[in-house]
Design a protein around this motif. Sequence first.
Motif, mmCIF file in Angstrom:
data_model
loop_
_atom_site.group_PDB
_atom_site.id
_atom_site.type_symbol
_atom_site.label_atom_id
_atom_site.label_comp_id
_atom_site.label_asym_id
_atom_site.label_seq_id
_atom_site.Cartn_x
_atom_site.Cartn_y
_atom_site.Cartn_z
ATOM 1 N N ALA A 1 -10.021 -45.959 -37.201
ATOM 2 C CA ALA A 1 -9.460 -45.034 -36.248
ATOM 3 C C ALA A 1 -8.860 -45.700 -35.080
ATOM 4 C CB ALA A 1 -10.627 -43.831 -35.816
ATOM 5 N N VAL A 2 -7.756 -44.898 -34.435
ATOM 6 C CA VAL A 2 -7.128 -45.400 -33.260
ATOM 7 C C VAL A 2 -6.956 -44.267 -32.501
ATOM 8 C CG1 VAL A 2 -5.221 -46.197 -32.105
ATOM 9 C CG2 VAL A 2 -6.063 -47.206 -34.293
ATOM 10 N N THR A 3 -7.554 -44.182 -30.897
ATOM 11 C CA THR A 3 -7.321 -43.129 -30.178
ATOM 12 C C THR A 3 -6.859 -43.602 -28.934
ATOM 13 O OG1 THR A 3 -9.203 -42.251 -31.109
ATOM 14 C CG2 THR A 3 -8.449 -41.193 -29.009
ATOM 15 N N PHE A 4 -5.472 -42.772 -28.445
ATOM 16 C CA PHE A 4 -4.929 -43.215 -27.046
ATOM 17 C C PHE A 4 -5.569 -42.426 -26.231
ATOM 18 C CE2 PHE A 4 -1.950 -43.943 -30.531
ATOM 19 C CZ PHE A 4 -1.515 -45.361 -30.431
ATOM 20 N N VAL A 5 -5.935 -43.135 -25.168
ATOM 21 C CA VAL A 5 -6.642 -42.289 -23.987
ATOM 22 C C VAL A 5 -6.048 -42.816 -22.590
ATOM 23 C CG1 VAL A 5 -8.668 -42.510 -25.215
ATOM 24 C CG2 VAL A 5 -8.396 -44.405 -23.650
ATOM 25 N N ASP A 6 -6.412 -42.165 -21.652
ATOM 26 C CA ASP A 6 -5.868 -42.444 -20.197
ATOM 27 C C ASP A 6 -6.961 -43.346 -19.562
ATOM 28 O OD1 ASP A 6 -7.977 -40.812 -19.478
ATOM 29 O OD2 ASP A 6 -6.585 -39.197 -18.895
ATOM 30 N N ASN A 7 -6.708 -43.812 -18.471
ATOM 31 C CA ASN A 7 -7.401 -44.717 -17.597
ATOM 32 C C ASN A 7 -8.938 -44.210 -17.322
ATOM 33 O OD1 ASN A 7 -6.172 -47.277 -17.865
ATOM 34 N ND2 ASN A 7 -5.528 -46.968 -15.596
ATOM 35 N N ALA A 8 -9.051 -42.768 -17.262
ATOM 36 C CA ALA A 8 -10.203 -42.152 -16.796
ATOM 37 C C ALA A 8 -11.272 -42.256 -18.182
ATOM 38 C CB ALA A 8 -10.130 -40.913 -16.513
ATOM 39 N N ARG A 9 -10.519 -41.821 -19.182
ATOM 40 C CA ARG A 9 -11.465 -42.089 -20.403
ATOM 41 C C ARG A 9 -11.972 -43.497 -20.960
ATOM 42 N NH1 ARG A 9 -15.200 -40.502 -23.731
ATOM 43 N NH2 ARG A 9 -14.515 -40.134 -26.159
ATOM 44 N N SER A 10 -10.740 -44.428 -20.643
ATOM 45 C CA SER A 10 -11.086 -45.620 -20.847
ATOM 46 C C SER A 10 -12.223 -46.186 -20.264
ATOM 47 C CB SER A 10 -9.731 -46.684 -20.586
ATOM 48 O OG SER A 10 -9.913 -48.022 -20.753
ATOM 49 N N HIS A 11 -12.232 -46.001 -18.771
ATOM 50 C CA HIS A 11 -13.091 -46.307 -17.842
ATOM 51 C C HIS A 11 -14.558 -45.692 -18.320
ATOM 52 C CE1 HIS A 11 -14.337 -46.497 -13.417
ATOM 53 N NE2 HIS A 11 -15.438 -46.943 -14.136
ATOM 54 N N GLU A 12 -14.709 -44.390 -18.985
ATOM 55 C CA GLU A 12 -15.972 -43.886 -19.385
ATOM 56 C C GLU A 12 -16.372 -44.733 -20.455
ATOM 57 O OE1 GLU A 12 -16.094 -39.815 -21.866
ATOM 58 O OE2 GLU A 12 -15.529 -39.508 -19.486
ATOM 59 N N LEU A 13 -15.424 -44.874 -21.537
ATOM 60 C CA LEU A 13 -16.024 -45.708 -22.766
ATOM 61 C C LEU A 13 -16.541 -47.060 -22.398
ATOM 62 C CD1 LEU A 13 -13.078 -44.436 -24.848
ATOM 63 C CD2 LEU A 13 -15.398 -43.733 -25.070
ATOM 64 N N ASN A 14 -15.656 -47.525 -21.332
ATOM 65 C CA ASN A 14 -16.213 -49.029 -21.054
ATOM 66 C C ASN A 14 -17.351 -49.059 -20.499
ATOM 67 O OD1 ASN A 14 -15.059 -51.753 -21.240
ATOM 68 N ND2 ASN A 14 -14.332 -51.725 -19.243
ATOM 69 N N LEU A 15 -17.695 -48.125 -19.706
ATOM 70 C CA LEU A 15 -18.899 -48.097 -19.064
ATOM 71 C C LEU A 15 -20.189 -47.966 -20.208
ATOM 72 C CD1 LEU A 15 -20.380 -48.200 -16.323
ATOM 73 C CD2 LEU A 15 -20.140 -45.972 -15.905
ATOM 74 N N GLN A 16 -19.932 -46.921 -20.910
ATOM 75 C CA GLN A 16 -20.945 -46.645 -22.212
ATOM 76 C C GLN A 16 -21.075 -47.687 -23.129
ATOM 77 O OE1 GLN A 16 -19.611 -43.140 -24.284
ATOM 78 N NE2 GLN A 16 -21.108 -43.271 -25.823
ATOM 79 N N TYR A 17 -19.995 -48.333 -23.426
ATOM 80 C CA TYR A 17 -20.261 -49.238 -24.744
ATOM 81 C C TYR A 17 -20.252 -50.782 -24.020
ATOM 82 C CZ TYR A 17 -19.168 -45.458 -28.000
ATOM 83 O OH TYR A 17 -19.450 -44.433 -28.562
ATOM 84 N N ARG A 18 -19.913 -51.086 -22.931
ATOM 85 C CA ARG A 18 -19.773 -52.333 -22.381
ATOM 86 C C ARG A 18 -20.373 -52.618 -21.229
ATOM 87 N NH1 ARG A 18 -14.018 -54.332 -22.317
ATOM 88 N NH2 ARG A 18 -14.984 -56.379 -22.002
ATOM 89 N N ASP A 19 -21.220 -51.663 -20.544
ATOM 90 C CA ASP A 19 -21.651 -51.745 -19.256
ATOM 91 C C ASP A 19 -20.747 -52.353 -18.175
ATOM 92 O OD1 ASP A 19 -23.783 -50.829 -17.790
ATOM 93 O OD2 ASP A 19 -24.654 -52.877 -17.951
ATOM 94 N N THR A 20 -19.174 -52.072 -18.272
ATOM 95 C CA THR A 20 -18.386 -52.430 -17.072
ATOM 96 C C THR A 20 -17.805 -51.221 -16.688
ATOM 97 O OG1 THR A 20 -18.017 -54.423 -19.018
ATOM 98 C CG2 THR A 20 -16.158 -53.911 -17.097
ATOM 99 N N ASP A 21 -17.908 -51.303 -15.333
ATOM 100 C CA ASP A 21 -17.441 -50.077 -14.676
ATOM 101 C C ASP A 21 -15.948 -50.294 -14.114
ATOM 102 O OD1 ASP A 21 -17.721 -47.714 -13.249
ATOM 103 O OD2 ASP A 21 -18.748 -48.503 -11.648
#
Length: 164
Positions: free
Chosen positions: A40-60
């Motif tokens: 699967a590939v999902t195109f997101v904006d920076n706000a969603r990318s930030h949220e996912l990066n924090l959730q999965y990579r613990d990077t804020d």
Amino acid sequence: MYIELVDETNKVPKEIIEQTKHILNFAAEKLGLRPSTEMAVTFVDNARSHELNLQYRDTDRPTDVISLEYKPDEEEFFFDEEMDIPEELLEEMDPFIGELYISIDKAQEQAQDFGHSLEREYAWLAVHGFLHINGYDHYPMGGPEEAEMFGLQEEILTAYGLTR
């Protein structure tokens, strides 16, 4: 390969969505993946990318592409690489390999920063994430893993026709 493509932003041109599907299929053939493979590939904006990066990579902070490799439960599936598994059985196993989240904001920023087309940047991010979910890595930076991954990535993009 089956690829589920979702544009959460409703801003990605249809040509980019089609290109993403084509280049990922091209890369899958290059790696010798089975035709039954799914991702699967999902195109997101920076706000969603930030949220996912924090959730999965613990990077804020937002990032350009997040790769989530799917690994079946090892208790459910245990196979030794030396085992001769019939092709029919392989086809019946879960063919899902993972998912990518590509930030359209980062793609636009980086295309400008690197001075190449938006088409190449989207393809670069898709192939980069795809290689990650297929076991490639570029850490430690400067190491042989990085050279192998980036070399293969550039080889795929060039063969596809997206040069710098």
